[in-house]
Scaffold this motif. Structure first.
Motif, PDB file in Angstrom:
ATOM      1  N   GLU A  41     -70.597  13.244 -31.804  1.00 14.52           N
ATOM      2  CA  GLU A  41     -70.419  11.922 -31.109  1.00 14.52           C
ATOM      3  C   GLU A  41     -71.176  11.029 -31.308  1.00 14.52           C
ATOM      4  O   GLU A  41     -71.033   9.826 -31.009  1.00 14.52           O
ATOM      5  CB  GLU A  41     -69.857  12.663 -29.712  1.00 14.52           C
ATOM      6  N   ARG A  84     -70.758   9.126 -34.658  1.00 14.99           N
ATOM      7  CA  ARG A  84     -70.195   8.020 -34.562  1.00 14.99           C
ATOM      8  C   ARG A  84     -70.647   6.964 -33.849  1.00 14.99           C
ATOM      9  O   ARG A  84     -70.053   5.746 -34.162  1.00 14.99           O
ATOM     10  CB  ARG A  84     -68.976   8.817 -33.906  1.00 14.99           C
ATOM     11  N   SER A  93     -68.451   4.131 -35.406  1.00 21.01           N
ATOM     12  CA  SER A  93     -67.191   4.558 -35.990  1.00 21.01           C
ATOM     13  C   SER A  93     -66.601   5.726 -35.117  1.00 21.01           C
ATOM     14  O   SER A  93     -66.642   7.223 -35.560  1.00 21.01           O
ATOM     15  CB  SER A  93     -67.486   5.076 -37.411  1.00 21.01           C
ATOM     16  N   GLU A  94     -65.692   5.450 -33.803  1.00 22.27           N
ATOM     17  CA  GLU A  94     -65.609   6.370 -33.161  1.00 22.27           C
ATOM     18  C   GLU A  94     -64.587   7.642 -33.657  1.00 22.27           C
ATOM     19  O   GLU A  94     -64.685   8.647 -33.057  1.00 22.27           O
ATOM     20  CB  GLU A  94     -64.375   5.475 -31.858  1.00 22.27           C
ATOM     21  N   ASN A  95     -63.677   7.369 -34.577  1.00 20.55           N
ATOM     22  CA  ASN A  95     -62.776   8.282 -35.249  1.00 20.55           C
ATOM     23  C   ASN A  95     -63.249   8.812 -36.571  1.00 20.55           C
ATOM     24  O   ASN A  95     -62.386   9.295 -37.185  1.00 20.55           O
ATOM     25  CB  ASN A  95     -61.390   7.961 -35.028  1.00 20.55           C
ATOM     26  N   LEU A 131     -64.026  10.479 -39.716  1.00 18.78           N
ATOM     27  CA  LEU A 131     -63.771  11.766 -40.054  1.00 18.78           C
ATOM     28  C   LEU A 131     -65.083  12.593 -40.452  1.00 18.78           C
ATOM     29  O   LEU A 131     -65.834  12.070 -41.198  1.00 18.78           O
ATOM     30  CB  LEU A 131     -62.966  11.971 -41.473  1.00 18.78           C
ATOM     31  N   ASN A 166     -61.155  20.409 -35.087  1.00 15.12           N
ATOM     32  CA  ASN A 166     -59.999  19.554 -34.718  1.00 15.12           C
ATOM     33  C   ASN A 166     -58.990  20.435 -33.956  1.00 15.12           C
ATOM     34  O   ASN A 166     -58.386  19.841 -32.861  1.00 15.12           O
ATOM     35  CB  ASN A 166     -59.413  18.714 -35.722  1.00 15.12           C
ATOM     36  N   VAL A 203     -63.325  18.596 -31.370  1.00  9.91           N
ATOM     37  CA  VAL A 203     -63.864  17.487 -31.620  1.00  9.91           C
ATOM     38  C   VAL A 203     -62.612  16.581 -32.544  1.00  9.91           C
ATOM     39  O   VAL A 203     -62.374  17.468 -33.352  1.00  9.91           O
ATOM     40  CB  VAL A 203     -65.139  16.968 -32.329  1.00  9.91           C
ATOM     41  N   ASN A 204     -62.183  15.708 -31.940  1.00  9.22           N
ATOM     42  CA  ASN A 204     -61.027  14.849 -33.013  1.00  9.22           C
ATOM     43  C   ASN A 204     -61.467  14.597 -34.132  1.00  9.22           C
ATOM     44  O   ASN A 204     -62.439  14.140 -34.486  1.00  9.22           O
ATOM     45  CB  ASN A 204     -60.251  13.713 -32.160  1.00  9.22           C
ATOM     46  N   ASN A 205     -60.685  14.777 -35.382  1.00 11.13           N
ATOM     47  CA  ASN A 205     -61.073  14.637 -36.572  1.00 11.13           C
ATOM     48  C   ASN A 205     -62.272  15.140 -37.163  1.00 11.13           C
ATOM     49  O   ASN A 205     -62.990  14.575 -38.234  1.00 11.13           O
ATOM     50  CB  ASN A 205     -61.245  12.891 -36.916  1.00 11.13           C
TER      51      ASN A 205
END
Length: 259
Positions: free
Chosen positions: A182, A185, A190-192, A194, A223, A231-233
């Motif tokens: 997190e 990012r 770059s919030e999302n 990969l 994910n 954590v997403n992605n």
């Protein structure tokens, strides 16, 4: 409107370049030998690479180069060769660029600690990584590129599973890795982004007392784990079937000579 009239033509002239970040410990620096690269494998030198002064003993570091090995020494290579070459073949346009900093034996709980939580201190390797990436991005912009950070490849966890780290650090790995992703990012807006990482310590060893905790923590962060640390992605890649250094065919050949 006048400002847009000036900015838009400038942006149109910039060449997009997709950037991939690489970090971690020894399996990120990587220990494979250049002499073992098959003759059939061709490095795509259209790909560019920028690596920290802690790799290749500083030779060719802190500048953009055509894709080349970037490990502890020039006779070794890491994921950069296959990663860069494959990505460029999959995505012919735009150009591909890799930025790498890694240090063998480094841990997440201290050396790669972002220092963004109470009582935490920003670790030296985190500082080195951020500086390397930011310097590389600035250099690309100065060369007329518009860099787009697409993903980060991370290979680390062994040091946090070691007996010398202590079981508490192994237990904290899921929380530490989630926080690390997190914060990375946030650093690069770059919030999302990969985040791809591989499983560690495929074979149990007495010195890795926290092995199971760290491996479970890696899955918890992924994910699709549905855990509180997910954590997403964040994509976890099974890596237990990859060749290990002690299985290097030339080392095995030498062993056979002396049996």
């Amino acid at each position: 409107m006048l400002t847009l009239g000036i900015i838009l033509p400038i942006l149109a002239q910039q060449k997009e370049i997709d950037v991939y970040l690489v970090g971690g410990q020894s399996n990120a620096t990587r220990q494979a030998y250049v002499k073992n690269i098959p003759a059939s494998f061709k490095i795509d030198t259209r790909v560019r690479i920028y690596y920290s002064r802690f790799l290749n003993k500083g030779e060719g570091s802190e500048q953009w180069n055509p894709l080349c090995q970037a490990s502890e020494t020039k006779n070794k290579f890491g994921i950069e060769l296959s990663l860069g070459t494959k990505l460029q073949s999959l995505y012919p346009k735009p150009q591909i660029a890799l930025i790498k900093h890694a240090l063998s034996g480094s841990n997440l709980y201290q050396q790669w600690n972002p220092g963004n939580r109470q009582k935490n201190i920003r670790g030296e390797e985190y500082i080195n990584f951020i500086k390397t990436v930011k310097d590389a991005i600035i250099s690309l912009k100065q060369q007329g590129y518009r860099p787009i950070i697409k993903a980060m490849v991370w290979q680390q966890g062994e040091a946090d599973a070691r007996d010398i780290a202590g079981m508490e650090q192994s237990r904290q790995y899921s929380s530490n890795l989630k926080n690390f992703i997190e914060q990375i990012r946030k650093e690069f807006n770059s919030e999302n982004m990969l985040f791809v990482y591989g499983t560690v310590i495929p074979i149990a060893a007495s010195r890795f007392t926290g092995r199971e905790l760290v491996r479970k923590a890696q899955f918890a962060v992924s994910n699709n784990s549905n855990s509180e640390f997910s954590v997403n992605n964040a994509l976890l890649i099974p890596a237990d079937d990859l060749q290990m250094l002690y299985n290097d065919y030339q080392i095995q050949h030498l062993k056979m000579m002396y049996i």
